[in-house]
Design a protein around this motif. Structure first.
Motif, mmCIF file in Angstrom:
data_model
loop_
_atom_site.group_PDB
_atom_site.id
_atom_site.type_symbol
_atom_site.label_atom_id
_atom_site.label_comp_id
_atom_site.label_asym_id
_atom_site.label_seq_id
_atom_site.Cartn_x
_atom_site.Cartn_y
_atom_site.Cartn_z
ATOM 1 N N TYR A 223 39.426 56.386 10.225
ATOM 2 C CA TYR A 223 40.736 56.691 10.824
ATOM 3 C C TYR A 223 40.584 57.665 11.993
ATOM 4 C CZ TYR A 223 45.368 58.678 11.403
ATOM 5 O OH TYR A 223 46.549 59.116 11.945
ATOM 6 N N ASN A 230 42.082 55.704 20.415
ATOM 7 C CA ASN A 230 43.459 55.444 20.835
ATOM 8 C C ASN A 230 43.955 56.538 21.780
ATOM 9 O OD1 ASN A 230 45.948 53.894 20.628
ATOM 10 N ND2 ASN A 230 46.746 55.625 19.446
ATOM 11 N N PHE A 243 52.636 54.507 21.773
ATOM 12 C CA PHE A 243 51.784 54.753 20.600
ATOM 13 C C PHE A 243 50.404 54.121 20.767
ATOM 14 C CE2 PHE A 243 56.131 54.968 18.886
ATOM 15 C CZ PHE A 243 56.106 56.233 18.338
ATOM 16 N N ARG A 246 48.416 51.277 18.514
ATOM 17 C CA ARG A 246 49.224 51.111 17.306
ATOM 18 C C ARG A 246 50.322 50.074 17.502
ATOM 19 N NH1 ARG A 246 48.415 55.697 13.799
ATOM 20 N NH2 ARG A 246 47.146 57.294 14.824
ATOM 21 N N THR A 247 50.875 50.012 18.711
ATOM 22 C CA THR A 247 51.926 49.026 18.985
ATOM 23 C C THR A 247 51.476 47.970 19.991
ATOM 24 O OG1 THR A 247 52.813 50.589 20.620
ATOM 25 C CG2 THR A 247 53.836 50.568 18.445
ATOM 26 N N GLY A 257 49.911 49.554 14.142
ATOM 27 C CA GLY A 257 50.272 50.893 13.693
ATOM 28 C C GLY A 257 50.888 50.936 12.311
ATOM 29 N N ILE A 260 47.828 50.918 10.016
ATOM 30 C CA ILE A 260 47.146 52.207 10.175
ATOM 31 C C ILE A 260 47.988 53.327 9.567
ATOM 32 C CG2 ILE A 260 46.284 53.880 11.843
ATOM 33 C CD1 ILE A 260 44.537 51.445 11.644
ATOM 34 N N GLY A 261 49.309 53.267 9.774
ATOM 35 C CA GLY A 261 50.182 54.304 9.241
ATOM 36 C C GLY A 261 50.187 54.336 7.726
ATOM 37 N N GLU A 309 52.424 61.433 10.042
ATOM 38 C CA GLU A 309 52.151 60.011 9.804
ATOM 39 C C GLU A 309 53.421 59.255 9.419
ATOM 40 O OE1 GLU A 309 49.545 58.635 10.671
ATOM 41 O OE2 GLU A 309 48.177 60.331 10.889
ATOM 42 N N ARG A 312 55.792 58.907 12.510
ATOM 43 C CA ARG A 312 55.235 57.950 13.467
ATOM 44 C C ARG A 312 55.392 56.515 12.945
ATOM 45 N NH1 ARG A 312 49.826 59.715 15.870
ATOM 46 N NH2 ARG A 312 49.210 59.752 13.690
ATOM 47 N N LEU A 313 55.145 56.312 11.663
ATOM 48 C CA LEU A 313 55.322 54.971 11.087
ATOM 49 C C LEU A 313 56.769 54.522 11.180
ATOM 50 C CD1 LEU A 313 54.310 52.517 9.480
ATOM 51 C CD2 LEU A 313 54.668 53.853 7.380
ATOM 52 N N ILE A 316 57.555 53.515 14.727
ATOM 53 C CA ILE A 316 56.979 52.198 15.071
ATOM 54 C C ILE A 316 57.824 51.080 14.450
ATOM 55 C CG2 ILE A 316 54.988 50.695 14.668
ATOM 56 C CD1 ILE A 316 53.218 53.185 14.894
#
Length: 321
Positions: A223, A230, A243, A246-247, A257, A260-261, A309, A312-313, A316
């Protein structure tokens, strides 16, 4: 505390109460407290017919000498009974760390985080963004200092909490402006994940076993490598998405993302398990009370990571609608 646990706790001296020094060895037949006087038994036994304890039975003692059951001079029998009936000294009385110490100091750190975040709400947006950058960089530096510092420093730990408050407050203000309500959802999500993790730990269903620790370290390194790549691609303008990868990258129509999130949230939750394990072992081992600040710092770091985290998730997912 726990070997192989949260890296924040490694390298610290968590020894509890000191033990009495051992009695020095002495040659066979010699009195350990000095040379054996002439006429005394060299083996510590009283001559035949004499009381081995140097006191006569109660009621038979010569005048002026204490017998069995005679209270020490200056203390009544009631005072003796009160002294012997007192409860044994607990960890708080002997200067050792307790769960209450950790809870109080963690609450103090989180209160400073909230206070720092609140500052960003009452300043112009440009200032809030600047505070976010200062908080991110300063918090990272102090996190390293507190991690590698042998003795915990309450001032540095609280300063770290304040800087992280600036960072979280600025980040939340930006994302909540783009996706209204995401900040409150992230707070609720952080509390929920922390509560569930604590319940699972208390039930004994989830533990920081060596096998789980190995998986955690492999996943964490992977990670960290992804996050670094990134970040570099975002700074260099290789990707235009806010992001980054991630996006920018999708798997079956789902932004990368999201996967990953979810992985990062799982890692942060397991880091909480490591924190709880380290704290539990520290209390059991009788760690000095000052290390409750180290425990509070470790929990604060993990909770900050978990909140970032989650928000951010959520951003997204909201951006993909």
């Amino acid at each position: 505390m726990a070997l192989g646990g949260n890296p924040i706790f490694n390298g610290k001296n968590f020894r509890g109460a000191t033990q009495a020094p051992p009695v020095p060895a002495h040659p066979y037949g010699q009195n350990p407290y000095g040379q054996n006087p002439y006429g005394q038994n060299p083996y510590g036994q009283a001559p035949y017919g004499q009381n081995p304890y140097g006191q006569a039975p109660y009621g038979q003692a010569p005048q002026g000498q204490p017998g069995w059951g005679t209270p020490p001079q200056g203390m009544s029998r009631e005072q003796l009974e009160q002294m012997y009936n007192r409860p044994a000294a607990g960890p708080a009385d002997t200067g050792r760390m307790t769960f209450d110490d950790v809870i109080i100091k963690t609450a103090a750190c989180l209160a400073v985080v909230v206070l720092g975040a609140a500052v960003t709400l009452f300043v112009p947006m440009g200032t809030a963004s600047l505070l976010m950058i200062v908080g991110a960089l300063g918090g990272f530096v102090l996190a390293l200092v507190n991690t590698f510092k042998k003795q915990p420093s309450p001032a540095l730990i609280l300063a770290y909490a304040g800087l992280e408050g600036f960072f979280l407050g600025g980040l939340t203000r930006i994302l909540d402006g783009m996706f209204p309500g995401v900040g409150l959802q992230a707070v609720i999500g952080t509390v929920a994940v922390t509560g569930v993790t604590l319940l699972l730990f208390k039930s004994g269903k989830v533990r920081a076993t060596p096998k789980a620790m190995r998986f955690f370290m492999i996943a964490l390194i992977g990670y960290a490598v992804f996050a670094l790549i990134n970040m570099v691609m975002m700074w260099t303008g290789a990707v235009d998405s806010p992001f980054g990868l991630r996006t920018e990258v999708e798997i079956l129509g789902i932004p990368l993302g999201v996967f990953i999130g979810l992985l990062a949230i799982g890692l942060a939750a397991f880091s909480l398990i490591m924190d709880f394990t380290s704290i539990e072992e520290g209390v059991r081992a009788g760690a000095p009370e000052r290390y409750s600040w180290t425990a509070a710092f470790g929990l604060t770091v993990t909770l900050v990571w978990l909140y970032v985290e989650i928000i951010r998730l959520l951003a997204i997912l909201r951006g993909d609608d």
